[in-house]
Design a protein around this motif. Structure first.
Motif, PDB file in Angstrom:
ATOM      1  N   GLY A 178       0.806  -1.243   0.134  1.00  0.00           N
ATOM      2  CA  GLY A 178       0.061   0.109  -0.279  1.00  0.00           C
ATOM      3  C   GLY A 178       0.938   1.092   0.020  1.00  0.00           C
ATOM      4  O   GLY A 178       0.378   2.146   0.583  1.00  0.00           O
ATOM      5  N   CYS A 179       2.024   1.208  -0.591  1.00  0.00           N
ATOM      6  CA  CYS A 179       2.896   2.177  -0.627  1.00  0.00           C
ATOM      7  C   CYS A 179       2.638   3.332  -1.574  1.00  0.00           C
ATOM      8  O   CYS A 179       3.336   4.422  -1.658  1.00  0.00           O
ATOM      9  CB  CYS A 179       4.567   1.807  -0.934  1.00  0.00           C
ATOM     10  SG  CYS A 179       4.893   0.745   0.905  1.00  0.00           S
ATOM     11  N   LEU A 180       1.886   2.958  -2.882  1.00  0.00           N
ATOM     12  CA  LEU A 180       1.638   4.073  -3.858  1.00  0.00           C
ATOM     13  C   LEU A 180       0.406   4.937  -3.528  1.00  0.00           C
ATOM     14  O   LEU A 180      -0.370   4.476  -3.217  1.00  0.00           O
ATOM     15  CB  LEU A 180       1.446   3.125  -4.874  1.00  0.00           C
ATOM     16  CG  LEU A 180       2.728   2.678  -5.910  1.00  0.00           C
ATOM     17  CD1 LEU A 180       3.269   1.408  -4.954  1.00  0.00           C
ATOM     18  CD2 LEU A 180       2.209   2.287  -7.248  1.00  0.00           C
ATOM     19  N   SER A 181       0.760   6.072  -3.822  1.00  0.00           N
ATOM     20  CA  SER A 181      -0.214   7.086  -3.848  1.00  0.00           C
ATOM     21  C   SER A 181      -1.026   7.162  -4.945  1.00  0.00           C
ATOM     22  O   SER A 181      -0.723   6.621  -5.986  1.00  0.00           O
ATOM     23  CB  SER A 181       0.324   8.457  -3.364  1.00  0.00           C
ATOM     24  OG  SER A 181       0.859   8.854  -4.686  1.00  0.00           O
ATOM     25  N   GLU A 182      -2.361   7.998  -5.000  1.00  0.00           N
ATOM     26  CA  GLU A 182      -3.110   7.831  -5.970  1.00  0.00           C
ATOM     27  C   GLU A 182      -2.397   8.681  -7.299  1.00  0.00           C
ATOM     28  O   GLU A 182      -2.538   8.179  -8.400  1.00  0.00           O
ATOM     29  CB  GLU A 182      -4.359   8.976  -5.563  1.00  0.00           C
ATOM     30  CG  GLU A 182      -5.399   8.757  -6.745  1.00  0.00           C
ATOM     31  CD  GLU A 182      -6.789   9.543  -6.334  1.00  0.00           C
ATOM     32  OE1 GLU A 182      -7.506   9.671  -7.285  1.00  0.00           O
ATOM     33  OE2 GLU A 182      -6.775   9.470  -5.136  1.00  0.00           O
ATOM     34  N   ASN A 183      -1.470   9.433  -7.007  1.00  0.00           N
ATOM     35  CA  ASN A 183      -0.638  10.108  -8.123  1.00  0.00           C
ATOM     36  C   ASN A 183       0.179   9.101  -8.638  1.00  0.00           C
ATOM     37  O   ASN A 183       0.734   9.290  -9.696  1.00  0.00           O
ATOM     38  CB  ASN A 183      -0.092  11.332  -7.498  1.00  0.00           C
ATOM     39  CG  ASN A 183      -0.997  12.540  -7.008  1.00  0.00           C
ATOM     40  OD1 ASN A 183      -1.946  12.592  -7.836  1.00  0.00           O
ATOM     41  ND2 ASN A 183      -0.412  13.325  -6.173  1.00  0.00           N
ATOM     42  N   ASP A 184       0.793   8.279  -7.894  1.00  0.00           N
ATOM     43  CA  ASP A 184       1.510   7.110  -8.537  1.00  0.00           C
ATOM     44  C   ASP A 184       0.819   5.909  -9.258  1.00  0.00           C
ATOM     45  O   ASP A 184       1.621   5.572 -10.387  1.00  0.00           O
ATOM     46  CB  ASP A 184       2.242   6.247  -7.558  1.00  0.00           C
ATOM     47  CG  ASP A 184       2.975   7.159  -6.624  1.00  0.00           C
ATOM     48  OD1 ASP A 184       3.756   8.011  -6.851  1.00  0.00           O
ATOM     49  OD2 ASP A 184       2.968   6.925  -5.172  1.00  0.00           O
ATOM     50  N   TYR A 185      -0.466   5.921  -9.330  1.00  0.00           N
ATOM     51  CA  TYR A 185      -0.989   4.790 -10.186  1.00  0.00           C
ATOM     52  C   TYR A 185      -0.931   4.815 -11.511  1.00  0.00           C
ATOM     53  O   TYR A 185      -0.466   3.989 -12.210  1.00  0.00           O
ATOM     54  CB  TYR A 185      -2.580   4.837  -9.991  1.00  0.00           C
ATOM     55  CG  TYR A 185      -2.817   4.531  -8.352  1.00  0.00           C
ATOM     56  CD1 TYR A 185      -2.095   3.849  -7.621  1.00  0.00           C
ATOM     57  CD2 TYR A 185      -4.124   4.944  -7.677  1.00  0.00           C
ATOM     58  CE1 TYR A 185      -2.235   3.473  -6.403  1.00  0.00           C
ATOM     59  CE2 TYR A 185      -4.139   4.624  -6.382  1.00  0.00           C
ATOM     60  CZ  TYR A 185      -3.365   3.968  -5.666  1.00  0.00           C
ATOM     61  OH  TYR A 185      -3.618   3.677  -4.389  1.00  0.00           O
ATOM     62  N   GLU A 186      -1.299   5.877 -12.361  1.00  0.00           N
ATOM     63  CA  GLU A 186      -1.154   5.917 -13.745  1.00  0.00           C
ATOM     64  C   GLU A 186       0.420   5.978 -14.210  1.00  0.00           C
ATOM     65  O   GLU A 186       0.559   5.043 -15.175  1.00  0.00           O
ATOM     66  CB  GLU A 186      -1.872   7.243 -14.064  1.00  0.00           C
ATOM     67  CG  GLU A 186      -1.880   7.208 -15.678  1.00  0.00           C
ATOM     68  CD  GLU A 186      -2.725   8.160 -16.019  1.00  0.00           C
ATOM     69  OE1 GLU A 186      -3.078   8.640 -17.390  1.00  0.00           O
ATOM     70  OE2 GLU A 186      -3.080   9.084 -15.401  1.00  0.00           O
ATOM     71  N   PRO A 187       1.238   6.698 -13.832  1.00  0.00           N
ATOM     72  CA  PRO A 187       2.721   6.641 -14.340  1.00  0.00           C
ATOM     73  C   PRO A 187       3.383   5.306 -13.976  1.00  0.00           C
ATOM     74  O   PRO A 187       4.131   4.706 -14.855  1.00  0.00           O
ATOM     75  CB  PRO A 187       3.273   7.716 -13.504  1.00  0.00           C
ATOM     76  CG  PRO A 187       2.503   7.917 -12.422  1.00  0.00           C
ATOM     77  CD  PRO A 187       1.133   7.780 -12.695  1.00  0.00           C
ATOM     78  N   THR A 188       2.989   4.540 -12.772  1.00  0.00           N
ATOM     79  CA  THR A 188       3.473   3.431 -12.654  1.00  0.00           C
ATOM     80  C   THR A 188       2.935   2.439 -13.516  1.00  0.00           C
ATOM     81  O   THR A 188       3.547   1.299 -14.163  1.00  0.00           O
ATOM     82  CB  THR A 188       3.309   2.782 -11.025  1.00  0.00           C
ATOM     83  OG1 THR A 188       3.835   3.901 -10.217  1.00  0.00           O
ATOM     84  CG2 THR A 188       4.144   1.721 -10.868  1.00  0.00           C
ATOM     85  N   THR A 189       1.563   2.379 -13.776  1.00  0.00           N
ATOM     86  CA  THR A 189       1.237   1.332 -14.894  1.00  0.00           C
ATOM     87  C   THR A 189       1.645   1.657 -16.092  1.00  0.00           C
ATOM     88  O   THR A 189       2.028   0.675 -16.837  1.00  0.00           O
ATOM     89  CB  THR A 189      -0.539   1.826 -14.681  1.00  0.00           C
ATOM     90  OG1 THR A 189      -1.042   1.469 -13.866  1.00  0.00           O
ATOM     91  CG2 THR A 189      -1.051   0.729 -15.913  1.00  0.00           C
ATOM     92  N   ALA A 190       1.819   2.836 -16.481  1.00  0.00           N
ATOM     93  CA  ALA A 190       2.438   3.173 -17.788  1.00  0.00           C
ATOM     94  C   ALA A 190       3.980   2.586 -17.863  1.00  0.00           C
ATOM     95  O   ALA A 190       4.398   1.874 -18.968  1.00  0.00           O
ATOM     96  CB  ALA A 190       2.464   4.560 -18.054  1.00  0.00           C
ATOM     97  N   LEU A 191       4.775   2.687 -16.638  1.00  0.00           N
ATOM     98  CA  LEU A 191       6.082   2.133 -16.670  1.00  0.00           C
ATOM     99  C   LEU A 191       6.070   0.643 -16.930  1.00  0.00           C
ATOM    100  O   LEU A 191       6.755  -0.084 -17.372  1.00  0.00           O
ATOM    101  CB  LEU A 191       6.803   2.409 -15.346  1.00  0.00           C
ATOM    102  CG  LEU A 191       7.563   3.852 -15.456  1.00  0.00           C
ATOM    103  CD1 LEU A 191       8.085   3.984 -13.959  1.00  0.00           C
ATOM    104  CD2 LEU A 191       8.695   3.756 -16.286  1.00  0.00           C
ATOM    105  N   LEU A 192       5.231  -0.162 -16.102  1.00  0.00           N
ATOM    106  CA  LEU A 192       4.790  -1.626 -16.114  1.00  0.00           C
ATOM    107  C   LEU A 192       4.805  -1.972 -17.546  1.00  0.00           C
ATOM    108  O   LEU A 192       5.373  -2.953 -18.070  1.00  0.00           O
ATOM    109  CB  LEU A 192       4.042  -1.997 -14.953  1.00  0.00           C
ATOM    110  CG  LEU A 192       4.644  -1.816 -13.692  1.00  0.00           C
ATOM    111  CD1 LEU A 192       3.432  -2.005 -12.795  1.00  0.00           C
ATOM    112  CD2 LEU A 192       5.677  -2.600 -13.186  1.00  0.00           C
ATOM    113  N   LEU A 193       3.930  -1.453 -18.328  1.00  0.00           N
ATOM    114  CA  LEU A 193       3.554  -1.776 -19.638  1.00  0.00           C
ATOM    115  C   LEU A 193       4.856  -1.566 -20.632  1.00  0.00           C
ATOM    116  O   LEU A 193       4.920  -2.400 -21.460  1.00  0.00           O
ATOM    117  CB  LEU A 193       2.452  -0.510 -20.130  1.00  0.00           C
ATOM    118  CG  LEU A 193       1.049  -1.110 -19.485  1.00  0.00           C
ATOM    119  CD1 LEU A 193      -0.012   0.137 -19.864  1.00  0.00           C
ATOM    120  CD2 LEU A 193       0.521  -2.524 -19.810  1.00  0.00           C
TER     121      LEU A 193
END
Length: 313
Positions: A199-214
């Motif tokens: 639970g360490c990711l904030s709401e602001n992290d969700y979209e850019p982290t998803t893009a990075l993983l893709l």
């Protein structure tokens, strides 16, 4: 006895370490060498200002631990050893060669739950993050530090959430920097997965982290462990946020749906990869509007059936 008798004499400790290093090639000497790990780290701690003793001592420990892992021998390194290594890191925080050795050693020993607990006790994470920020270009350092982060964050033992949260942007920066290096990307994906589970990711992290993983999946589809870790991390993000789900299907570089189709095509015979893809699909179907995309996937059966078939085989 020699090392204990002349513990305060740098030249004596250096000579002893070099003598021990001469036995490393003889694999039958491993039980003997294992008894010296505390003495080696004590010499490093006593002469922490000596770069030569730090490099030689750390290199020797690395050889001993590597051999132990190869031979499935448990290495019992107590809190004194881990605190000594941390002192080395702090004293020589600008020496890239030494830090690469120490971080590799930390990654190896962090696989042990006892050693991981000791690393938590001595508070190694802020130091690792500082090293990553300073040496983001160094592939070995990034690989090792992300490996340690994964071991610590994936543990059930509680770690200060604020410390773990501060690891998210640094780990993301590692992934962004080394997307073309499959080994480093694999390690960074593992760390991000563990951080998302905590639970360490904030709401602001969700979209850019998803893009990075893709991007990680897009550039390294042939690596099964990377695909597994990326899919597990994505599943965790989709469980947390609809924003991640939308980015997954509408990424500007290409839909994640097509990526997991291709991943399944490459790794359909790998049960662990298939299971991670199934977990990702299971999170996708929680969003009703994504069912139309899920139905386009190339599975001849439901994800659950696919998992059961692999388990039975």
């Amino acid at each position: 006895e020699f090392m204990q008798a002349f513990w305060d004499i740098e030249a004596a400790q250096d000579k002893a370490i070099q003598l021990l290093a001469s036995f490393v090639r003889d694999k039958s000497a491993l039980p003997y060498l294992l008894t010296f790990t505390e003495l080696i780290t004590f010499a490093m701690k006593t002469h922490v200002d000596s770069l030569k003793i730090q490099v030689d001592g750390c290199s020797l420990l690395l050889e001993i631990v590597s051999q132990a892992l190869e031979q499935d021998v448990v290495v019992a390194l107590d809190e004194n050893v881990t605190s000594s290594l941390l002192e080395t890191v702090r004293q020589h925080s600008e020496n890239e060669e030494l830090l690469s050795l120490v971080c590799t050693l930390l990654m190896m020993i962090s696989a042990s739950e006892v050693a991981a607990e000791n690393l938590r006790k001595v508070g190694v994470i802020p130091d690792l993050l500082s090293i990553l920020r300073n040496f983001l270009h160094n592939e070995q350092i990034c690989l090792s530090c992300c490996g340690v982060l994964w071991s610590l964050a994936a543990s059930e033992n509680n770690i200060d959430q604020a410390v773990l949260k501060s690891a998210v942007p640094v780990t993301s920066a590692v992934l962004q920097e080394h997307l073309q290096n499959g080994t480093v990307t694999e390690s960074a994906c593992s760390a991000l997965w563990a951080l998302s589970l905590q639970g360490c990711l904030s709401e602001n992290d969700y979209e850019p982290t998803t893009a990075l993983l893709l991007d990680a999946l897009r550039m390294n589809p042939e690596r099964p462990v990377l695909v597994k870790n990326a899919c597990l991390a994505l599943a965790s993000l989709l469980r947390l946020s609809e924003i991640s789900a939308l980015r997954f299907i509408m990424d500007s570089k290409g839909s994640g749906i097509n990526l997991i189709k291709y991943a399944y095509h490459l790794h359909f015979d790998d049960p662990e990869v298939v299971e991670s893809i199934c977990m990702l699909i299971n999170e996708m179907v929680q969003y009703g509007e994504m069912m139309v995309f899920v139905k386009s996937l190339p599975f001849p059966q439901t994800p659950q059936d696919s998992k059961e078939n692999h388990n039975s085989s």
